[in-house]
Write a protein that holds these residues in place. Sequence first.
Motif, PDB file in Angstrom:
ATOM      1  N   GLN A  37       0.817  -1.211   0.000  1.00  0.00           N
ATOM      2  CA  GLN A  37       0.000   0.000   0.000  1.00  0.00           C
ATOM      3  C   GLN A  37       0.855   1.267   0.000  1.00  0.00           C
ATOM      4  N   TRP A 117      -1.993  11.321   3.201  1.00  0.00           N
ATOM      5  CA  TRP A 117      -1.885   9.863   3.167  1.00  0.00           C
ATOM      6  C   TRP A 117      -0.881   9.371   4.205  1.00  0.00           C
ATOM      7  N   SER A 120      -2.118   9.883   7.782  1.00  0.00           N
ATOM      8  CA  SER A 120      -3.119   8.873   8.140  1.00  0.00           C
ATOM      9  C   SER A 120      -2.477   7.508   8.354  1.00  0.00           C
ATOM     10  N   GLU A 121      -1.415   7.204   7.608  1.00  0.00           N
ATOM     11  CA  GLU A 121      -0.687   5.946   7.839  1.00  0.00           C
ATOM     12  C   GLU A 121      -0.075   5.932   9.241  1.00  0.00           C
ATOM     13  N   VAL A 123      -0.908   7.843  11.976  1.00  0.00           N
ATOM     14  CA  VAL A 123      -1.947   7.841  13.015  1.00  0.00           C
ATOM     15  C   VAL A 123      -2.644   6.484  13.060  1.00  0.00           C
ATOM     16  N   GLY A 124      -2.899   5.920  11.904  1.00  0.00           N
ATOM     17  CA  GLY A 124      -3.555   4.608  11.865  1.00  0.00           C
ATOM     18  C   GLY A 124      -2.710   3.510  12.482  1.00  0.00           C
ATOM     19  N   SER A 125      -1.406   3.565  12.278  1.00  0.00           N
ATOM     20  CA  SER A 125      -0.555   2.530  12.868  1.00  0.00           C
ATOM     21  C   SER A 125      -0.486   2.675  14.379  1.00  0.00           C
ATOM     22  N   LEU A 127      -2.847   4.161  16.375  1.00  0.00           N
ATOM     23  CA  LEU A 127      -4.169   3.792  16.924  1.00  0.00           C
ATOM     24  C   LEU A 127      -4.436   2.289  16.764  1.00  0.00           C
ATOM     25  N   GLY A 128      -4.042   1.739  15.630  1.00  0.00           N
ATOM     26  CA  GLY A 128      -4.258   0.311  15.412  1.00  0.00           C
ATOM     27  C   GLY A 128      -3.486  -0.540  16.390  1.00  0.00           C
ATOM     28  N   SER A 129      -2.258  -0.164  16.671  1.00  0.00           N
ATOM     29  CA  SER A 129      -1.477  -0.957  17.643  1.00  0.00           C
ATOM     30  C   SER A 129      -2.045  -0.788  19.041  1.00  0.00           C
ATOM     31  N   TYR A 130      -2.553   0.397  19.365  1.00  0.00           N
ATOM     32  CA  TYR A 130      -3.168   0.599  20.681  1.00  0.00           C
ATOM     33  C   TYR A 130      -4.440  -0.241  20.831  1.00  0.00           C
ATOM     34  N   CYS A 132      -5.231  -2.968  19.161  1.00  0.00           N
ATOM     35  CA  CYS A 132      -4.890  -4.406  19.155  1.00  0.00           C
ATOM     36  C   CYS A 132      -4.359  -4.863  20.498  1.00  0.00           C
TER      37      CYS A 132
END
Length: 134
Positions: A37, A117, A120-121, A123-125, A127-130, A132
Amino acid sequence: MSKLDVNDHLVVVGNFGVYQWLVLILNGMLACLFGMQMFVTVFTHATPDFRCIQESVVSNSSVQYDNQCTLNSSTAEVTIDCERFEYDTSIFTATLATEFDAVCGAAQYVTMVNVAWMISEGVGSILGSYICDR
């Protein structure tokens, strides 16, 4: 107190078996898919060569210049801004620049999309790790 020897502990828990190989291969394949991506910006944010088309300069045919945002009128000493652009589609058929005419004065919008882009990558990583870990 004895020294920690990893090989002694591997004998107790077991060696690198079929399950560990399966987990390693599947995680590697998944990591490759997620990495792809990041390469999408190479194709979607590219600005191909373009030609300015100004039909009001020459009535019978359109005058075309490569990668120029203005035209010099042959009848008067006036520089005319381009009304339309024609893009070279030999490499990319459609990009952000071709779809939204983001060339010349609007070229910074492609950069702003790329920055958004990447933000957002990031911030998403985080937030996603938090999420998970919960």
